[in-house]
Enzyme design. Structure first.
Site, mmCIF file in Angstrom:
data_model
loop_
_atom_site.group_PDB
_atom_site.id
_atom_site.type_symbol
_atom_site.label_atom_id
_atom_site.label_comp_id
_atom_site.label_asym_id
_atom_site.label_seq_id
_atom_site.Cartn_x
_atom_site.Cartn_y
_atom_site.Cartn_z
ATOM 1 N N LYS A 189 0.833 -1.217 0.000
ATOM 2 C CA LYS A 189 0.000 0.000 0.000
ATOM 3 C C LYS A 189 0.867 1.266 0.000
ATOM 4 O O LYS A 189 2.089 1.190 0.012
ATOM 5 C CB LYS A 189 -0.973 -0.048 1.181
ATOM 6 C CG LYS A 189 -1.932 -1.262 1.118
ATOM 7 C CD LYS A 189 -2.999 -1.114 0.053
ATOM 8 C CE LYS A 189 -3.728 -2.365 -0.369
ATOM 9 N NZ LYS A 189 -4.442 -3.155 0.580
HETATM 10 C C1 LIG Z 1 -5.603 -4.186 0.913
HETATM 11 C C2 LIG Z 1 -7.073 -3.984 0.964
HETATM 12 C C3 LIG Z 1 -7.844 -4.343 2.087
HETATM 13 C C4 LIG Z 1 -7.284 -5.098 3.237
HETATM 14 O O1 LIG Z 1 -6.200 -4.458 3.833
HETATM 15 P P1 LIG Z 1 -5.315 -5.264 4.906
HETATM 16 O O2 LIG Z 1 -4.580 -4.184 5.609
HETATM 17 O O3 LIG Z 1 -4.428 -6.177 4.124
HETATM 18 O O4 LIG Z 1 -6.245 -5.994 5.793
HETATM 19 C C5 LIG Z 1 -9.179 -4.021 2.096
HETATM 20 N N1 LIG Z 1 -9.753 -3.421 1.051
HETATM 21 C C6 LIG Z 1 -9.070 -3.080 -0.052
HETATM 22 C C7 LIG Z 1 -9.769 -2.375 -1.164
HETATM 23 C C8 LIG Z 1 -7.712 -3.372 -0.138
HETATM 24 O O5 LIG Z 1 -7.022 -3.059 -1.250
#
Ligand SMILES: *Cc1c(COP(=O)(O)O)cnc(C)c1O
Length: 387
Positions: A188
């Site tokens: 991210k």
């Molecule tokens: C990455 C992601 C999540 C989950 O995030 P985590 O921190 O890995 O639990 C939820 N929604 C979207 C749209 C994502 O891209």
């Protein structure tokens, strides 16, 4: 194709010496669980988002953030929660784990965000909330979405996993709804390894979320081992183990200081791709809308076999063979077995999400990519798709 060059890993995080030293300092201080660095990361994130400190709570994933937000929202067990058919499975799973029923809505094929016009058709007497995703970092139309939510008296829980830096008419994503949920997963825009955060409109909700995220123990239970002396805690509800660690916050503090420079680098790369692929037989993402800020989390191309002469999956194989890792965000939710079996969803009922999920491919967009790597990616994509 030249594949003697090093493999470009999709979504590789940009880790620098500041955060490495901060992690080592945490280890040497022997305070590695939830502690002062998590508190600092929360203050820093609140300042970045432009909200008061008592409106954020760090947790150990966005999935956890969505789950505890859904619980704090107090949804009844028969609640239906609208969300987009084009998202990561965690969005829907968090709704399910909170005891509610997710209801997918098809996307706008251009913006790739939830189609509010279609959402109207899914309203029932049980509809209680909506979970929009600001896909790839492009903000949903929040004027339209909040008006829809008001009209139907829905809670709004924004999945901001792609949208840390995004803004709609000068206002940060996550600050429109009752809750905004962020991810600091390894791929991210701000990285803590695993990590997440809830931004809430009400500080009472944040107090409850902090309790829920640490076993349901009374407030500030993490301080029980500090040098103020041992304090007894009280369990006030059956909570979860969702707390962020100082080791994670040590990464996040420095990642967050670089959030704007990382964003600027991704914007540059995104625009280089956008210009370079103008004449290829592919669909490119829409340029950012006026008076909004795009987070440039993903750069997605659509590979239509009829136009490109090769399928999306063949394209992925050739990119991999050329030493370039790519991603797929995402196959549409209704294509997955569990949801079909549990809720009877049919992929063909969500044609825009299904078509996008069959054609989409995400190119590397990390801020650590060098100009030479970006050039190599552009040349490889162009070589595969030029007719
Ligand atoms: C990455 C992601 C999540 C989950 O995030 P985590 O921190 O890995 O639990 C939820 N929604 C979207 C749209 C994502 O891209």
């Amino acid at each position: 194709m030249a594949n003697d060059q090093p493999f470009i890993v999709f979504g590789a995080p940009d880790i620098q010496s500041d955060e490495i030293e901060e992690v080592v300092a945490s280890l040497q201080a022997r305070w590695i669980g939830t502690g002062p660095k998590v508190a600092q990361f929360e203050r820093d994130f609140a300042a970045y988002a432009g909200v008061a400190d008592n409106r954020v709570a760090a947790v150990n994933s966005c999935t956890a953030a969505l789950h505890v937000s859904m619980i704090a929202a107090g949804l009844p067990q028969d609640a239906e929660v609208l969300t987009t058919a084009m998202t990561f499975c965690a969005t829907a799973n968090a709704i399910i784990h909170a005891g509610a029923t997710p209801v997918p809505v098809d996307i706008d094929p251009d913006t790739l965000n939830i189609d509010i016009g279609r959402a109207e058709q899914h309203i029932t007497p049980h509809t209680r909330a909506i979970v929009p995703v600001h896909f790839a970092g492009r903000p949903c139309d929040m004027d339209e979405l909040m008006a829809f939510a008001d009209r139907h008296d829905l809670l709004v829980i924004e999945d901001c996993a792609h949208a840390i830096e995004s803004e709609w008419r000068g206002k940060r994503m996550g600050t429109f709804g009752n809750f905004g949920c962020f991810s600091f997963y390894a791929t991210k825009n701000v990285v803590t390894g695993e990590g997440g955060l809830v931004l809430a409109r009400s500080n009472d909700d944040i107090d409850r979320i902090k309790v829920l995220a640490l076993h349901g123990m009374s407030k500030d239970a993490w301080k029980r081992f500090s040098d103020d002396g041992y304090r007894h805690y009280d369990v006030v509800e059956a909570g979860f183990k969702y707390n962020m660690m100082d080791l994670q916050a040590a990464l996040g503090i420095h990642q967050l200081r670089r959030v704007e420079t990382s964003h600027a680098r991704r914007e540059t790369i995104w625009k280089l791709y956008q210009d370079a692929f103008t004449d290829l037989p592919v669909s490119r993402p829409l340029d950012p809308a006026a008076d909004t800020r795009h987070a440039f989390h993903l750069y997605t191309l659509r590979i239509d076999a009829a136009r490109c002469g090769l399928s999306r999956d063949e394209f992925i194989d050739r990119m991999t063979a050329a030493g370039i890792g790519v991603g797929v965000h995402y196959r549409s939710l209704p294509e997955h077995t569990y949801y079909q079996e549990q809720f009877g969803w049919k992929a063909d009922d969500y044609p825009a999400a299904k078509a996008f999920g069959e054609q989409t491919v995400s190119l590397p967009l990390g801020p650590g990519l060098t100009d030479a790597e970006v050039g190599r990616i552009i040349d490889t994509v162009s070589g595969l798709l030029e007719r």
